[in-house]
Motif scaffolding. Structure first.
Motif, short mmCIF file in Angstrom:
data_model
loop_
_atom_site.label_atom_id
_atom_site.label_comp_id
_atom_site.label_asym_id
_atom_site.label_seq_id
_atom_site.Cartn_x
_atom_site.Cartn_y
_atom_site.Cartn_z
N MET A 120 0.88 -1.19 -0.22
CA MET A 120 0.12 0.10 -0.03
C MET A 120 0.74 1.13 -0.01
SD MET A 120 -2.76 -1.15 2.66
CE MET A 120 -2.15 -2.32 3.57
N GLU A 121 0.47 1.90 -0.98
CA GLU A 121 1.54 3.15 -0.98
C GLU A 121 1.11 4.18 -0.05
OE1 GLU A 121 0.98 5.30 -4.57
OE2 GLU A 121 2.32 6.82 -4.22
N GLU A 122 1.73 4.89 0.72
CA GLU A 122 1.45 5.86 1.72
C GLU A 122 1.20 7.26 1.05
OE1 GLU A 122 0.86 5.18 4.87
OE2 GLU A 122 1.44 2.89 4.43
N GLY A 123 0.55 8.01 1.91
CA GLY A 123 0.21 9.32 1.38
C GLY A 123 1.44 10.09 1.63
N HIS A 166 -6.86 3.22 5.32
CA HIS A 166 -7.07 1.93 4.67
C HIS A 166 -8.07 1.30 4.99
CE1 HIS A 166 -2.37 1.70 4.39
NE2 HIS A 166 -2.85 2.77 3.60
N VAL A 167 -9.15 1.07 4.15
CA VAL A 167 -10.33 0.17 4.61
C VAL A 167 -10.47 -1.13 3.50
CG1 VAL A 167 -11.41 2.12 5.47
CG2 VAL A 167 -11.94 1.55 2.98
N VAL A 225 -14.92 1.13 -10.29
CA VAL A 225 -14.63 -0.08 -8.85
C VAL A 225 -15.14 -1.73 -9.42
CG1 VAL A 225 -15.63 -0.44 -6.83
CG2 VAL A 225 -15.52 1.85 -7.51
N ALA A 226 -16.18 -1.99 -10.28
CA ALA A 226 -16.34 -3.16 -10.60
C ALA A 226 -15.40 -3.73 -11.20
CB ALA A 226 -17.52 -3.35 -11.38
N SER A 227 -14.60 -2.98 -12.03
CA SER A 227 -13.61 -3.87 -12.86
C SER A 227 -12.05 -3.67 -12.21
CB SER A 227 -13.53 -2.68 -14.40
OG SER A 227 -13.04 -1.47 -13.84
N GLY A 228 -12.18 -3.19 -10.86
CA GLY A 228 -10.73 -3.16 -10.24
C GLY A 228 -11.24 -3.98 -9.12
N LEU A 229 -10.05 -3.88 -8.19
CA LEU A 229 -10.07 -4.39 -6.92
C LEU A 229 -9.65 -3.41 -5.47
CD1 LEU A 229 -10.60 -7.02 -5.19
CD2 LEU A 229 -8.18 -7.67 -5.67
N ASN A 230 -8.46 -3.17 -5.91
CA ASN A 230 -7.75 -2.22 -4.71
C ASN A 230 -7.36 -1.06 -5.43
OD1 ASN A 230 -7.82 -4.39 -2.94
ND2 ASN A 230 -5.66 -5.06 -3.07
N PHE A 231 -7.63 0.06 -4.76
CA PHE A 231 -7.57 1.38 -5.24
C PHE A 231 -6.93 2.26 -4.35
CE2 PHE A 231 -11.44 -0.50 -7.29
CZ PHE A 231 -11.23 -0.18 -8.61
N THR A 232 -5.88 2.82 -4.74
CA THR A 232 -5.01 3.84 -3.79
C THR A 232 -5.28 5.14 -4.50
OG1 THR A 232 -3.21 3.58 -5.26
CG2 THR A 232 -3.15 2.19 -3.21
N ASP A 270 -6.82 4.12 0.89
CA ASP A 270 -6.64 3.14 0.36
C ASP A 270 -8.11 2.31 0.36
OD1 ASP A 270 -4.07 3.76 -0.36
OD2 ASP A 270 -3.14 2.11 0.72
N LEU A 271 -8.59 1.91 -0.63
CA LEU A 271 -9.75 1.07 -0.80
C LEU A 271 -9.43 -0.20 -1.38
CD1 LEU A 271 -12.89 2.00 -0.21
CD2 LEU A 271 -13.11 2.21 -2.60
N LEU A 272 -9.59 -1.12 -0.58
CA LEU A 272 -9.06 -2.46 -0.73
C LEU A 272 -9.91 -3.67 -0.81
CD1 LEU A 272 -5.98 -1.83 1.83
CD2 LEU A 272 -5.82 -1.75 -0.51
N GLY A 273 -9.96 -4.33 -1.76
CA GLY A 273 -11.05 -5.36 -1.79
C GLY A 273 -10.53 -6.69 -1.22
N GLU A 274 -9.24 -6.81 -1.15
CA GLU A 274 -8.61 -7.82 -0.25
C GLU A 274 -7.25 -7.47 0.03
OE1 GLU A 274 -9.37 -11.13 -2.94
OE2 GLU A 274 -7.12 -11.24 -3.36
N ILE A 275 -6.83 -8.06 1.04
CA ILE A 275 -5.32 -7.85 1.50
C ILE A 275 -4.69 -9.19 1.87
CG2 ILE A 275 -6.19 -5.51 2.74
CD1 ILE A 275 -6.18 -6.94 5.39
N PRO A 276 -3.31 -9.11 1.66
CA PRO A 276 -2.61 -10.15 1.83
C PRO A 276 -2.57 -10.78 3.35
CG PRO A 276 -1.27 -8.49 0.94
CD PRO A 276 -2.52 -7.90 1.28
N GLY A 277 -2.79 -11.99 3.53
CA GLY A 277 -2.73 -12.85 4.84
C GLY A 277 -4.41 -12.54 5.52
N GLY A 278 -5.01 -11.91 4.71
CA GLY A 278 -6.47 -11.35 5.33
C GLY A 278 -7.58 -11.94 4.74
#
Lengths: 61, 170
Positions: free
Chosen positions: B1-4, B48-49, B88-95, B104-112
């Protein structure tokens, strides 16, 4: 275990999550104000530096 | 995740969270703000959500963030990016960068995993008169470890210390 860069963690545990969030938001606002003040000060600092140099340059002339 | 990052505009965390809550969007607060809510003392510059990817919820998220003019963070201006349900439907994670800062709007995260996978590892918290879902401290440590980023090492150490002091169990 000592953890570097950790500020006030023990105190935070005594706060509610909402109080922790409020504290963080206030801190980030403070950071933003400081950064804004630093940006505003840059032109003044440049002017002061130029002024400080001028007498010396004048003296050499 | 890129930070602001410290040079980015300050993020109005309350405004972004309130907008998501007020539209009824289903999301889980993760990342640095989740750490703050658990008692961490570490600054973070973006929100991050993890959001539920159901079509209805994608629409809510789009509606919630539209007033903040989301745009791809770090991308050059002028790209044909449209903040709408199709995007949004065509993507997953949006920074994203917004008029209220970075999110950071995340559809999924590593390990979670995704929202459904994480839902059972959340706690409900009251925040400015609203209830939000926040990733549990133990799961937050787990996903930060899974992310494997060197910059998270100190944050993980702090979160582990918090877990020890709290004696929490998931």
């Amino acid at each position: 275990m000592a953890v570097s860069g950790v500020v006030g963690t023990g105190g935070n545990l005594r706060l509610t999550p909402e109080e922790r969030f409020d504290k963080f938001v206030r801190f980030m606002r403070f950071v933003a104000e400081v950064r804004g003040a630093a940006r505003d000060a840059e032109p003044a600092a440049d002017t002061a530096a130029a002024g400080a140099r001028s007498p010396s340059l004048d003296g050499q002339a | 995740m890129e930070e602001g990052g410290p040079s980015a505009p300050a993020t109005a965390f309350e405004a972004l969270l309130a907008a998501l809550i007020d539209t009824g969007a289903a999301f889980i607060v993760v990342g640095g703000i989740a750490g703050i809510l658990h008692g961490a003392g570490r600054a973070t510059y973006d929100l991050h959500v993890v959001y539920d990817r159901s079509p209805e919820n994608r629409d809510r998220v789009v509606r919630a963030l539209a007033p903040f003019a989301p745009y791809l963070r770090g991308a050059p201006p002028g790209l044909p990016f449209r903040w709408d349900a199709a995007t949004v439907a065509s993507g997953l994670n949006f920074t994203l960068t917004t008029t209220s800062g970075a999110i950071d709007l995340l559809g999924e995260i590593p390990g979670g995993g995704d929202f459904a996978a994480l839902r059972g590892h959340t706690i409900e918290l009251d925040l400015f008169g609203r209830t939000i879902l926040c990733l549990s401290l133990e799961r937050l440590i787990h996903v930060k470890r899974a992310a494997g980023r060197p910059k998270d090492l100190e944050a993980i150490a702090e979160l582990e210390r918090l877990a020890e002091r709290r004696g929490s169990k998931e």
